[in-house]
Design an enzyme around this catalytic site. Structure first.
Site, short mmCIF file in Angstrom:
data_model
loop_
_atom_site.label_atom_id
_atom_site.label_comp_id
_atom_site.label_asym_id
_atom_site.label_seq_id
_atom_site.Cartn_x
_atom_site.Cartn_y
_atom_site.Cartn_z
N ARG A 1 -39.09 52.49 19.50
CA ARG A 1 -38.01 52.41 20.48
C ARG A 1 -36.68 52.75 19.79
O ARG A 1 -36.48 52.43 18.62
CB ARG A 1 -37.90 50.98 21.06
CG ARG A 1 -39.03 50.61 22.03
CD ARG A 1 -38.98 51.38 23.34
NE ARG A 1 -40.01 51.00 24.28
CZ ARG A 1 -41.18 51.62 24.46
NH1 ARG A 1 -41.46 52.70 23.74
NH2 ARG A 1 -42.04 51.20 25.36
N HIS B 1 -39.49 61.58 23.85
CA HIS B 1 -40.37 60.43 24.12
C HIS B 1 -41.78 60.90 24.55
O HIS B 1 -42.25 60.55 25.63
CB HIS B 1 -39.74 59.51 25.17
CG HIS B 1 -40.27 58.11 25.14
ND1 HIS B 1 -39.47 57.00 25.27
CD2 HIS B 1 -41.53 57.64 24.97
CE1 HIS B 1 -40.23 55.91 25.22
NE2 HIS B 1 -41.48 56.27 25.02
#
Ligand code: NAP
Ligand code: GLV
Length: 313
Positions: free
Chosen positions: A228, A276
């Site tokens: 993250r 991502h």
């Protein structure tokens, strides 16, 4: 049995068809179509805060990802956003471990074989030999040795690299030296040539990659962040890259996604950006896993992947 579904892109049809195929005993409906109705299970990714509030009738909430920071964050925004006592179940691999291992291996080998430098040389029209890295000096550390991290670490060990892993509890993974807990962190980091982050985002791990941590690595180390964006202090990475402490970083996750157009990362050639994609939620695998777990729950059997709300993962 009724399943309630929420996916942010609103493309419900393939999910509904997929559940109909593998779990024909259940009726799968969108959140919008099932409001006010009693349902057994919710299947969600980043649901709106109104969706789960007060839904103590649910038997379980299935999160369509491995990371649960997004769903747990709802409770920080609205104290009663998640129904008390209803288990949250995350995806447990479901085809992500292989994708992560491919992505991280590709990034490691790019640095190890100096393809990042040769790419830059090609753009500049330069023909120049670069001294190869020595495998024995290329120690890789994987932070987070869970479902994904263990597979990444095992894969890299298979290429003959020295590999260390760091987790909360001790682990046994073939070819991987295990370090654990806060006490084991310094020895894990010391002198690493590559740091791979695949930790869950929790209050303990937020901002974990900062100047202090980056300077424990070998000079000229590489960073690969597939977990993250909030794990990494962005200005600390930029400073470490500019002073040469970090020779290159491959980042798949960011504090703000999509990464804003004026973000300084875009202008830094030693930082490689992907949107991502290191491990995508695979629809068929996810539906098969969730359907299997629903059947186990319905027959009163235990399942893997139940989130520990105290630990936050
Ligand atoms: P997991 O199975 O829960 O593994 C988490 C690992 O982190 C465990 O080894 C755990 O240690 C360790 N850990 C947690 N808190 C720690 C702490 N404070 N100190 C040291 N170690 C700690 O999770 P996973 O399935 O591997 O997924 C990991 C993360 O990857 C997800 O949470 C998500 O954020 C990220 N992810 C990203 C993408 C992407 O496309 N970029 C895709 C999927 C997942 P113990 O085993 O000792 O508990
Ligand atoms: C994706 O980022 C996930 O957590 O599955």
């Amino acid at each position: 049995m009724k399943l309630q579904l929420y996916v942010p892109d609103g493309r419900y049809a393939p999910w509904i068809d997929g559940f109909a195929e593998v779990l024909p005993e259940a009726q799968c409906v969108t959140w919008e179509d099932s409001q006010g109705q009693s349902v057994d299970y919710a299947v969600v990714w980043r649901p709106p805060v109104e969706m789960l509030r007060g839904r103590t009738d649910l038997k379980a909430i299935f999160n369509l990802g491995a990371g649960v920071d997004g769903i747990l964050k709802l409770n920080a925004q609205h104290p009663d956003a998640l129904p008390a006592g209803v288990p949250i179940i995350r995806l447990d691999d479901a085809g992500m471990a292989a994708q992560m291992a491919e992505y991280v291996t590709a990034a490691v080998l790019r640095y190890f074989r100096r393809l990042d430098v040769y790419d830059a040389q090609e753009r500049a029209g330069t023909w120049k030999f670069q001294k190869p890295h020595r495998r024995a000096d290329f120690t890789i550390g994987v932070m987070g040795v869970g479902t994904l991290g263990a597979h990444i670490a095992r894969t890299l060990a298979g290429f003959g690299f020295p590999v260390r892993g760091w987790s909360r509890s001790p682990k046994t993974v073939d070819g991987v030296q295990s370090f654990h807990g806060e006490d084991g962190q310094a020895a894990f980091l010391d002198g690493l040539r590559v740091l791979v982050n695949v930790l869950p985002l929790t209050p303990e791990t937020q901002d974990i990659i900062d100047t202090g941590l980056l300077h424990r690595l070998a000079h000229g180390a590489y960073l690969i962040n597939v977990a993250r964006g909030q794990h990494l202090v962005e200005e600390d990475l930029l400073a470490a890259v500019r002073e040469g402490q970090i020779a290159g970083a491959t980042l798949d996750v960011f504090r703000t996604e999509p990464l804003p157009a004026d973000h300084p990362y875009w202008q830094e050639p030693r930082i490689t950006i992907t949107p991502h994609i290191s491990a995508l939620t695979l629809r068929e695998d996810s539906i098969a896993q969730i359907a299997g777990k629903i059947r186990l729950l319905e027959s009163g059997k235990p399942i893997a992947g139940v989130v520990d709300l105290q630990r936050g993962y």
